[in-house]
Scaffold this motif. Structure first.
Motif, PDB file in Angstrom:
ATOM      1  N   ARG A  83       0.836  -1.204   0.000  1.00 42.05           N
ATOM      2  CA  ARG A  83       0.000   0.000   0.000  1.00 42.05           C
ATOM      3  C   ARG A  83       0.872   1.257   0.000  1.00 42.05           C
ATOM      4  NH1 ARG A  83      -1.743   2.933   4.334  1.00 42.05           N
ATOM      5  NH2 ARG A  83      -1.167   1.269   5.799  1.00 42.05           N
ATOM      6  N   TRP A  84       1.850   1.323   0.900  1.00 40.27           N
ATOM      7  CA  TRP A  84       2.695   2.498   0.961  1.00 40.27           C
ATOM      8  C   TRP A  84       3.537   2.657  -0.311  1.00 40.27           C
ATOM      9  CZ3 TRP A  84       1.466   6.218   3.866  1.00 40.27           C
ATOM     10  CH2 TRP A  84       0.991   6.034   5.160  1.00 40.27           C
ATOM     11  N   ALA A  85       4.034   1.536  -0.836  1.00 43.22           N
ATOM     12  CA  ALA A  85       4.833   1.607  -2.061  1.00 43.22           C
ATOM     13  C   ALA A  85       3.998   2.113  -3.230  1.00 43.22           C
ATOM     14  CB  ALA A  85       5.427   0.238  -2.379  1.00 43.22           C
ATOM     15  N   THR A  86       2.750   1.662  -3.324  1.00 33.86           N
ATOM     16  CA  THR A  86       1.868   2.100  -4.408  1.00 33.86           C
ATOM     17  C   THR A  86       1.633   3.605  -4.317  1.00 33.86           C
ATOM     18  OG1 THR A  86       0.801  -0.067  -4.464  1.00 33.86           O
ATOM     19  CG2 THR A  86      -0.380   1.771  -5.483  1.00 33.86           C
ATOM     20  N   GLN A  87       1.406   4.095  -3.094  1.00 32.47           N
ATOM     21  CA  GLN A  87       1.190   5.533  -2.916  1.00 32.47           C
ATOM     22  C   GLN A  87       2.449   6.318  -3.290  1.00 32.47           C
ATOM     23  OE1 GLN A  87      -1.792   5.060   0.936  1.00 32.47           O
ATOM     24  NE2 GLN A  87      -0.437   6.814   0.828  1.00 32.47           N
ATOM     25  N   ALA A  88       3.610   5.806  -2.884  1.00 35.09           N
ATOM     26  CA  ALA A  88       4.862   6.500  -3.202  1.00 35.09           C
ATOM     27  C   ALA A  88       5.098   6.526  -4.708  1.00 35.09           C
ATOM     28  CB  ALA A  88       6.026   5.826  -2.493  1.00 35.09           C
ATOM     29  N   ILE A  89       4.805   5.416  -5.386  1.00 31.16           N
ATOM     30  CA  ILE A  89       4.994   5.351  -6.836  1.00 31.16           C
ATOM     31  C   ILE A  89       4.079   6.361  -7.524  1.00 31.16           C
ATOM     32  CG2 ILE A  89       4.654   3.900  -8.873  1.00 31.16           C
ATOM     33  CD1 ILE A  89       5.476   1.512  -7.054  1.00 31.16           C
ATOM     34  N   THR A 113      12.090  10.168 -10.128  1.00 30.84           N
ATOM     35  CA  THR A 113      12.460   8.846 -10.651  1.00 30.84           C
ATOM     36  C   THR A 113      13.106   7.966  -9.581  1.00 30.84           C
ATOM     37  OG1 THR A 113      14.565   9.758 -11.419  1.00 30.84           O
ATOM     38  CG2 THR A 113      12.734   9.714 -12.990  1.00 30.84           C
ATOM     39  N   ARG A 114      13.897   8.568  -8.697  1.00 26.75           N
ATOM     40  CA  ARG A 114      14.563   7.769  -7.665  1.00 26.75           C
ATOM     41  C   ARG A 114      13.546   7.178  -6.692  1.00 26.75           C
ATOM     42  NH1 ARG A 114      19.619   9.668  -3.766  1.00 26.75           N
ATOM     43  NH2 ARG A 114      19.536   7.892  -2.332  1.00 26.75           N
ATOM     44  N   VAL A 115      12.563   7.979  -6.286  1.00 25.97           N
ATOM     45  CA  VAL A 115      11.529   7.489  -5.379  1.00 25.97           C
ATOM     46  C   VAL A 115      10.723   6.388  -6.047  1.00 25.97           C
ATOM     47  CG1 VAL A 115       9.398   8.107  -4.186  1.00 25.97           C
ATOM     48  CG2 VAL A 115      11.374   9.630  -4.067  1.00 25.97           C
ATOM     49  N   VAL A 116      10.386   6.584  -7.305  1.00 29.34           N
ATOM     50  CA  VAL A 116       9.601   5.574  -8.029  1.00 29.34           C
ATOM     51  C   VAL A 116      10.368   4.262  -8.106  1.00 29.34           C
ATOM     52  CG1 VAL A 116       8.606   4.971 -10.272  1.00 29.34           C
ATOM     53  CG2 VAL A 116       8.301   7.280  -9.350  1.00 29.34           C
ATOM     54  N   ALA A 117      11.651   4.344  -8.424  1.00 32.05           N
ATOM     55  CA  ALA A 117      12.451   3.122  -8.540  1.00 32.05           C
ATOM     56  C   ALA A 117      12.573   2.418  -7.192  1.00 32.05           C
ATOM     57  CB  ALA A 117      13.830   3.459  -9.091  1.00 32.05           C
ATOM     58  N   ASP A 118      12.835   3.187  -6.120  1.00 32.58           N
ATOM     59  CA  ASP A 118      12.958   2.580  -4.793  1.00 32.58           C
ATOM     60  C   ASP A 118      11.659   1.919  -4.360  1.00 32.58           C
ATOM     61  OD1 ASP A 118      15.578   3.324  -4.561  1.00 32.58           O
ATOM     62  OD2 ASP A 118      15.175   5.148  -3.406  1.00 32.58           O
ATOM     63  N   ALA A 119      10.545   2.624  -4.528  1.00 32.59           N
ATOM     64  CA  ALA A 119       9.257   2.081  -4.109  1.00 32.59           C
ATOM     65  C   ALA A 119       8.869   0.873  -4.957  1.00 32.59           C
ATOM     66  CB  ALA A 119       8.184   3.164  -4.202  1.00 32.59           C
TER      67      ALA A 119
END
Length: 964
Positions: free
Chosen positions: A520-526, A535-541
């Motif tokens: 859930r948190w990763a989806t929100q971050a993406i 792009t860095r946040v998207v790749a990490d999440a």
């Protein structure tokens, strides 16, 4: 050099020079004639090398004669070294030579000035005496410290060297090369002597860094830490005398002992006032310095500076550099000169350097001089610039140092400086350098010391960085706390900070096995990251989300695809950290499913990618090397393990080095190298710093311990460390730890009392309960965990059987057959062979001798390939013991040298051969394959043997011809 040639300490780092001396002086080549002029700086190791030569020569039957020139100034004694040699002869020989050669009488009986003796007769008599001595056995004449020789002695040395001797007479003349300034009287003599027939020159250079480390280990009477050893290597610059002096220094970062510094400062007495002024300026430069820079710094006319430089070069205090600059011949002398400066004098010189370099000098140089000149505002700005420059060229170690120095004077930063951003940048540089715990501690310190007027946004940024660093440092509680505190100050708004926080929250949840929350948190971050172009946040999440999905385990094929997609996307965006993280998770995806071959390939690939990016010690980069070694161990590729953990050429941070040593201990334990327990004891101090290090070295200690009781002590100490410093006392490793300890109980059960056996059985059941709790808290585990759980049950049954407790033989057999099958499915030949040895024991005891032989034979082949000597000994009673009789098979631990065509090349040897065909050197191959040059050399030797080639060129030709 005394007349007693025996040495109690090993010669370090001079093997090549010793071999050359042995050959030239006839010890290694009886036909040799002539001599050697041995030169080198004071303290470089000439006398130690000559002692070794003399000892070898004496052992070989040579008559070793040694004389010394003495530093007596104007009171030098003519022919002193030759008088010392003659006086030192045994009385009968001395008397006989004195009677046969009367001109030598004055030298032999105390009138060393040779008064009343014709010089020509004296010289020819010395040569005749050497011939007399050589008639009975070879003669080696050593003259030490010829830089102090008077004119008469120098003339006699020249005469002796120039003669052609009938018997085996050889010479070594040593002198200090750093004393031979332009006007030194020995300088023209050396040039003349070196042109004589049969005379060779040998310059003794500084010891290599690895040799200095070995010298410290062999000479130190107490343990010296890695950081102190590194300091000694840096300060001594290969000088053996200085190494031994520094060993006894308590603070390697502090000043030198006064005795050593005074001894070195004496060299400056040879210079005039202008020379000393220039030398002080060069000492403050911190390295080489150009003519132009010296002109700007030293307040003297250019001609005076040039003359001062010439004097310093002549007296071998300075040396010319390749870029037409000047530097101290020995860095420690520069350190001594700097320490000898008055405080105001030092600040004045460094301030002059700042003024000269400020407009177009290197930022790192400006920063260093500004700190020394106590100009904090200049130091801050230059340090930040230097850190940014280092980061751009992946110099993360240097960047971290510059950022930390900038933070030390942050109070002098220009108005508007974002200090929080500077702290985070320093933390990221430390992480990239592999110092994760320092990165975490740095942010923690700034959070604790943060001013009260820190904004919520600034505090939120620090908390996100803190949580990230704590997570990478394998902390469990601190990341959770950081996320909770950050959510309290970071509002739910579409900002980059909120996206970063949600990405961190996803990682923390995944680490805590709350996979639905992580997704859930990763989806929100993406979603937010894509909206804001982060792009860095998207790749990490995305990597976190893929990891969480894989741990749920409902779509293995999709999980693999997702990891590949994240890695490729990150690579395309130039985000090497996210790429490494995705590949790390992909490797573990394979590992946990028992696909060790692909897991190893992914780990090695991540290791190489990280090295190319200068992140070989950063998280995921170092993990690639570490877990590639662990995987190679489980796959039975123990030679590859030794390559990967060979740190001699790598110089990793101390904790990383200890981690690699811990994996290497698993191989040493399998091969029964009991002396490696000393390594475990040394690594014990590192257990609180890395959980994997603790587990691998601790489990190796259980196998290496002298008996079951000692093994239990190691097991319990490891459990205590896990409970105190890590994830509690019930990590997944408890299954393996328990199985290994129960195995030691079972092995020793036949040799202990009934009471102790009963206690061990009770303890074994407690270990099973502990393993069950680990499964409940951290499971379910993959195929490896299942194999160790089954192995623990089988070892408990074996212990009960040996202890005389009621045990169904059929159940025992089934349990070991299942264990063997599980490790075979995992692809772990060592544990498969160990399980096979247990099965052979049970089968043999049950009367199934052919079955025992078959199980032992299968296990033996695997153990032999691994050179697992204890296991081979254990299997020996069951080999060749079939129904038809026959003698047991002889166990050969070391395989004979391969004959051409008999053995195929290993995968690693093929890699090395491919580079050989391209004409690369061992050093180049080592760099390309991320292994040491020594390891490459071993592989090359194996390749030559297997291909039947005598040279590298021939091996390459065979490879091309046969397409090996």
């Amino acid at each position: 050099m005394p007349s007693d040639w025996t040495t109690t300490e090993p010669l370090v780092g001079r093997e090549v020079e010793l071999e050359r001396l042995l050959l030239t002086t006839g010890v290694g080549d009886p036909e040799a004639r002539g001599g050697v002029l041995l030169s080198g700086d004071a303290g470089i190791g000439k006398t130690r090398l000559l002692r070794e030569l003399a000892s070898r020569a004496a052992d070989d039957g040579h008559h070793v004669l040694a004389g010394h020139c003495l530093d007596l100034g104007d009171s030098a004694i003519p022919f002193q070294p030759f008088a010392e040699v003659l006086v030192g002869l045994d009385p009968p020989t001395r008397q006989a030579i004195s009677e046969a050669l009367p001109p030598l009488g004055p030298l032999m009986w105390g009138a060393v000035d040779g008064a009343g003796v014709d010089r020509g007769e004296l010289f020819s008599s010395v040569v005749a005496a050497l011939e007399v001595l050589a008639a009975s056995r070879p003669v080696l004449l050593v003259v030490e410290d010829a830089h102090w020789a008077d004119a008469s002695t120098r003339h006699l040395i020249r005469y002796v060297l120039a003669q052609r001797y009938e018997g085996p007479v050889r010479f070594v003349v040593s002198y200090r090369s750093d004393d031979l300034h332009r006007r030194h009287p020995l300088r023209p003599d050396v040039a003349e002597w070196s042109r004589l027939p049969g005379v060779q020159r040998l310059e003794l250079g500084p010891l290599a860094d690895d040799d200095v480390r070995e010298l410290v280990r062999t000479r130190a009477t107490a343990g010296i830490g890695d950081s102190d050893v590194t300091a000694i290597v840096r300060r001594a610059a290969g000088n053996a005398f200085i190494v031994e002096e520094l060993i006894d220094v308590d603070d390697q970062a502090g000043p030198l002992p006064s005795t050593l510094s005074d001894l070195m400062l004496v060299r400056l007495d040879r210079l005039d006032d202008a020379g000393r002024q220039v030398i002080r300026a060069v000492a403050c430069a911190g390295g080489q310095v150009s003519d132009g820079l010296l002109d700007a710094v030293v307040d003297l006319p250019a001609a005076t500076i040039e003359e001062a430089l010439r004097g310093a070069l002549d007296h071998r205090i300075l040396t010319r550099t390749r870029s037409d600059g000047y530097a101290f011949r020995h860095a420690l002398l520069a350190e001594v000169v700097r320490d000898d400066l008055l405080p105001a004098e030092r600040r004045r010189i460094h301030a002059a350097y700042v003024r000269a370099l400020l407009d177009n000098g290197d930022s790192a140089d400006v920063a260093r001089h500004a700190f020394e000149a106590q100009m904090p505002d200049v130091a801050f700005t230059a340090s930040v610039q230097a850190a940014e420059q280092a980061t751009r060229v992946t110099g993360h170690d240097e960047a971290a140092q510059h950022y930390e120095r900038a933070l030390s004077v942050a109070g002098s930063a220009p108005d508007g400086t974002d200090v929080v951003d500077l702290v985070i940048a320093a933390s990221e540089a430390l992480t990239a350098s592999g110092y994760v715990r320092r990165a975490w501690k740095l942010i923690d310190d700034h959070l604790q010391d943060a001013p009260r007027d820190l904004s919520d946004e600034e505090r939120g940024r620090l908390l996100v960085a803190y949580g990230t660093a704590a997570l990478l440092a394998d902390r469990l509680v601190e990341p959770v706390q950081a996320v909770e505190q950050a959510f309290a100050v970071v509002p739910e708004q579409p900002t980059a900070l909120r996206a970063s926080l949600e990405a961190l929250a996803a990682q923390v949840a995944a680490n805590d096995r709350r996979f639905d929350d992580a997704i859930r948190w990763a989806t929100q971050a993406i979603t937010l990251g894509q909206r804001l172009g982060l792009t860095r946040v998207v790749a990490d999440a995305s990597a976190t989300k893929a990891r969480a999905r894989s741990r749920i385990g409902d779509d293995p094929g999709g999980d693999e695809r997702r990891f590949h997609d994240v890695a490729e996307t990150a690579r395309g965006a130039g985000n090497v950290v996210a790429e490494l993280r995705a590949r790390h998770h992909l490797a573990f995806h394979y590992y946990e499913r028992g696909d060790l071959d692909r897991a190893e390939r992914e780990f090695l690939g991540a290791m190489r990618t990280a090295a190319d990016a200068g992140r070989q010690w950063a998280p995921y980069g170092f993990d690639g090397r570490f877990f590639a070694a662990v995987t190679a161990y489980h796959r039975g590729r123990w030679d590859l393990v030794e390559e990967l953990v060979d740190i001699t050429a790598l110089r990793p941070p101390s904790v990383h080095a200890a981690c690699l040593e811990a994996v290497g201990l698993l191989v040493h334990a399998g091969r029964g190298e009991r002396d490696r327990l000393a390594t475990v004891r040394r690594l014990r101090d590192f257990w609180p710093k890395d959980i994997a290090l603790a587990i691998h070295s601790g489990t190796a200690a259980i196998d290496l311990a002298s008996d079951a009781s000692a093994a239990a002590v190691w097991h319990d100490e490891l459990v205590a460390t896990l409970a105190k410093d890590w994830a509690g006392p019930f990590p997944p490793a408890r299954l393996r730890m328990g199985a290994l300890l129960v195995a030691r109980f079972a092995d020793d059960a036949a040799h202990t009392s009934t009471t102790e056996r009963a206690a061990w059985v009770d303890r074994a059941h407690e270990l099973r309960a502990d393993a069950d709790r680990a499964i409940a808290e951290r499971g379910p585990f993959g195929i490896e965990g299942d194999a160790w759980s089954q192995r623990l049950d089988a070892e408990i049954l074996r212990l009960r059987w040996y202890a005389g407790a009621e045990t169904e033989l059929a159940t025992l057999l089934d349990s070991w057959q299942a264990t063997l099958k599980n490790f075979a499915a995992l692809g772990d030949p060592y544990e498969e062979a160990r399980s096979g040895s247990r099965l052979a024991e049970v089968l043999h005891a049950s009367g199934d001798v052919p079955g025992a032989k078959a199980a032992a034979d299968a296990a033996h082949d695997k153990a032999l390939a691994l050179r697992a000597q204890p296991l081979l000994r254990r299997l020996e009673p069951f080999l060749g013991s079939g129904a038809g009789g026959g003698s047991p098979r002889t166990v050969t631990v070391s395989a004979p040298a391969p004959q051409p065509g008999e053995k195929p090349l290993t995968a690693r040897e093929r890699e090395v051969l491919d580079h050989l065909v391209e004409g690369r050197t061992n050093g180049e191959i080592a760099t390309l394959l991320f292994i040491s040059t020594k390891t490459v050399s071993v592989h090359v030797s194996n390749i030559l043997a297997k291909l039947g080639a005598s040279t590298r060129t021939e091996a390459a030709a065979i490879a091309r011809r046969q397409r090996v």
